[in-house]
Design an enzyme around this catalytic site. Structure first.
Site, PDB file in Angstrom:
ATOM      1  N   GLY A 252      -0.902   4.631   0.516  1.00 43.62           N
ATOM      2  CA  GLY A 252      -2.325   4.294   0.446  1.00 43.62           C
ATOM      3  C   GLY A 252      -3.113   5.024  -0.618  1.00 43.62           C
ATOM      4  O   GLY A 252      -4.351   5.018  -0.578  1.00 43.62           O
TER       5      GLY A 252
ATOM      6  N   ALA B 106       0.795  -1.230   0.000  1.00 43.69           N
ATOM      7  CA  ALA B 106       0.000   0.000   0.000  1.00 43.69           C
ATOM      8  C   ALA B 106       0.820   1.269   0.000  1.00 43.69           C
ATOM      9  O   ALA B 106       0.387   2.296  -0.534  1.00 43.69           O
ATOM     10  CB  ALA B 106      -0.934   0.001   1.208  1.00 43.69           C
TER      11      ALA B 106
ATOM     12  N   CYS C 231       5.026   0.879 -11.488  1.00 44.13           N
ATOM     13  CA  CYS C 231       5.217   2.139 -12.211  1.00 44.13           C
ATOM     14  C   CYS C 231       6.491   2.040 -13.042  1.00 44.13           C
ATOM     15  O   CYS C 231       7.342   2.939 -13.029  1.00 44.13           O
ATOM     16  CB  CYS C 231       5.250   3.333 -11.253  1.00 44.13           C
ATOM     17  SG  CYS C 231       6.444   3.183  -9.917  1.00 44.13           S
TER      18      CYS C 231
ATOM     19  N   ASP D  58       1.732  -3.197   4.149  1.00 47.59           N
ATOM     20  CA  ASP D  58       3.026  -2.899   3.548  1.00 47.59           C
ATOM     21  C   ASP D  58       4.113  -3.557   4.383  1.00 47.59           C
ATOM     22  O   ASP D  58       3.992  -3.627   5.620  1.00 47.59           O
ATOM     23  CB  ASP D  58       3.267  -1.386   3.476  1.00 47.59           C
ATOM     24  CG  ASP D  58       4.350  -1.019   2.470  1.00 47.59           C
ATOM     25  OD1 ASP D  58       3.992  -0.620   1.351  1.00 47.59           O
ATOM     26  OD2 ASP D  58       5.549  -1.173   2.788  1.00 47.59           O
TER      27      ASP D  58
ATOM     28  N   LYS E 104      -3.787   4.298  -3.745  1.00 44.95           N
ATOM     29  CA  LYS E 104      -4.701   3.428  -4.493  1.00 44.95           C
ATOM     30  C   LYS E 104      -5.769   2.838  -3.577  1.00 44.95           C
ATOM     31  O   LYS E 104      -6.892   2.570  -4.025  1.00 44.95           O
ATOM     32  CB  LYS E 104      -3.904   2.349  -5.220  1.00 44.95           C
ATOM     33  CG  LYS E 104      -3.024   2.910  -6.333  1.00 44.95           C
ATOM     34  CD  LYS E 104      -2.291   1.820  -7.077  1.00 44.95           C
ATOM     35  CE  LYS E 104      -1.422   2.446  -8.163  1.00 44.95           C
ATOM     36  NZ  LYS E 104      -0.349   3.304  -7.613  1.00 44.95           N
TER      37      LYS E 104
ATOM     38  N   ASP F  13       0.793  -3.615  -5.988  1.00 45.80           N
ATOM     39  CA  ASP F  13       1.523  -2.535  -6.662  1.00 45.80           C
ATOM     40  C   ASP F  13       2.961  -2.645  -6.171  1.00 45.80           C
ATOM     41  O   ASP F  13       3.359  -2.018  -5.200  1.00 45.80           O
ATOM     42  CB  ASP F  13       0.906  -1.176  -6.307  1.00 45.80           C
ATOM     43  CG  ASP F  13       1.489  -0.036  -7.125  1.00 45.80           C
ATOM     44  OD1 ASP F  13       2.361  -0.300  -7.969  1.00 45.80           O
ATOM     45  OD2 ASP F  13       1.093   1.115  -6.906  1.00 45.80           O
TER      46      ASP F  13
END
Length: 390
Positions: free
Chosen positions: A231, A228, A340, A249, A233, A287
């Protein structure tokens, strides 16, 4: 500070960064010690440092040296500014350019230098981007847009835009992402605005927003944001549907601000130290930690620190996190893997390796964004787990 003094300060900071110090920490330390520097001075020096780091190789070529001074010589020349007009040697300014600091024409530079890439990354970028190589590298060499996400659980995008405008913050609606507002004026006012304090908007890149909008969310779903961080998202998902939200996380300190942000957004988020205890989930979003290659314009020193061994370690970590997350998904539930990054090693290659290790998963959606003037580079693929008896 005079423009020449700002340039000298930026050169000093750049030399520290080039020697291995993280850019953000070095800038912070300089600002703490430079009590003579006002807020405009600090912002100007920061812009000089980051502009130089984004284009480190091309500026060194044009400036004649891979030093802070050399990068700034290149920056001034490519901007059409005579370096001698700012490097005067007077007061706190840098000494004037010497005959040995003439540099070279950028048109004569090798491709990796012109595109501001380490040599070892050029073939990987070529494979990932094809004809889009030069536009993507040009985007990574420029400053990134400031984008806000309208919290649709509390407002509409139009209403959020009007509220921001009343506080002197001008925005433009993204034509493709219905939650996104690109800030065109007044970006420094966002964090102090009432619209932000009341949870009507959050800072979030348009590509990240677009990825969240593709997630298979339904009212009542149990959702885990497995990596996360701050946070962003988690909150974006919660604004779209009525969800039971959990965030995890590996470094819980990264989530320190999430409870306050969730409260501002009108959401409840469980900070899960052990997410397996509440499994299974209808959706698990991974992610994953990555090179950040799609966002290097925002942290450009990371581009020059990354090595092939670092990339291998990141890929191994991504594999391990996916293996940990997969059992947390309910039958017929979904696992979303995102980075990303624009490197195939961290995207499609990781998904292919996961599917080879874990039969019973089906890709149902794939989203790829290249860095441009609207958003950062991003990769996401959504996998559906087979149901019982399949």
């Amino acid at each position: 500070m005079t423009p020449g003094a700002r340039l000298a300060a930026a050169a000093q900071i750049l030399d520290e960064v080039l020697a291995g110090s993280p850019a953000e920490r070095t800038l912070t330390n300089w600002a703490r010690g430079a009590r003579y520097a006002g807020s405009k001075d600090r912002a100007a020096v920061r812009d000089l440092v980051y502009d130089a780091l984004r284009r480190r190789r091309s500026l060194a070529w044009v400036g004649g040296a891979g030093t802070g001074r050399g990068l700034l010589l290149g920056l001034l020349r490519l901007a059409g500014t005579d370096p001698a007009s700012l490097m005067t040697g007077e007061g706190h300014a840098l000494p004037p350019p010497t005959p040995e600091e003439t540099g070279r024409a950028l048109s004569d530079a090798p491709e990796a230098v012109r595109l501001d890439l380490p040599d070892w990354l050029l073939p990987r970028f070529q494979a990932a981007l094809g004809d889009g190589l030069e536009p993507a590298c040009a985007a990574l060499a420029a400053r990134g847009p400031v984008t806000l996400r309208a919290n649709l659980a509390r407002t509409t995008r139009d209403e959020a835009q009007a509220r921001l405008l009343a506080e002197g913050i001008e925005t433009h609606p993204d034509p493709e992402v219905p939650t996104a507002l690109r800030v065109t004026a007044g970006a420094t006012r966002v964090a102090q605005s009432r619209a932000y304090a009341e949870g009507l908007v959050e800072l979030q890149d348009a590509s990240s927003q677009a990825a969240v909008l593709r997630l298979p969310l339904r009212d009542g779903d149990r959702v885990l944001d497995h990596c996360a961080g701050g946070g962003g998202k988690t909150l974006a998902m919660g604004a779209l549907k009525r969800l039971t939200l959990a965030a995890h996380d590996a470094d819980a300190r990264r989530m320190a601000d999430l409870p306050a942000r969730a409260d501002r957004a009108g959401l409840k988020v469980d900070l899960a130290a052990d997410p397996a205890r509440a499994a299974p989930y209808d959706l698990v979003l991974v992610d994953a930690p990555c090179s950040g290659s799609g966002t290097w314009r925002r942290g450009p020193d990371a581009k020059w620190r990354l090595s092939p061994d670092d990339l291998d370690r990141l890929c191994a970590l991504q594999d391990r996190i996916l293996d940990e997350a997969a059992p947390l998904v309910a039958p017929t539930g979904h696992l979303a893997y995102a980075t990303c990054s624009i490197l195939p090693e961290e995207g499609d290659d990781r998904v292919a390796a996961f599917l080879a290790r874990h039969p019973g998963w089906t890709p149902v959606d794939r989203f790829v964004a290249r860095p441009d003037d609207r958003g950062d580079g991003f990769f996401q693929i959504i996998l559906r787990r087979a149901g019982p008896g399949r």
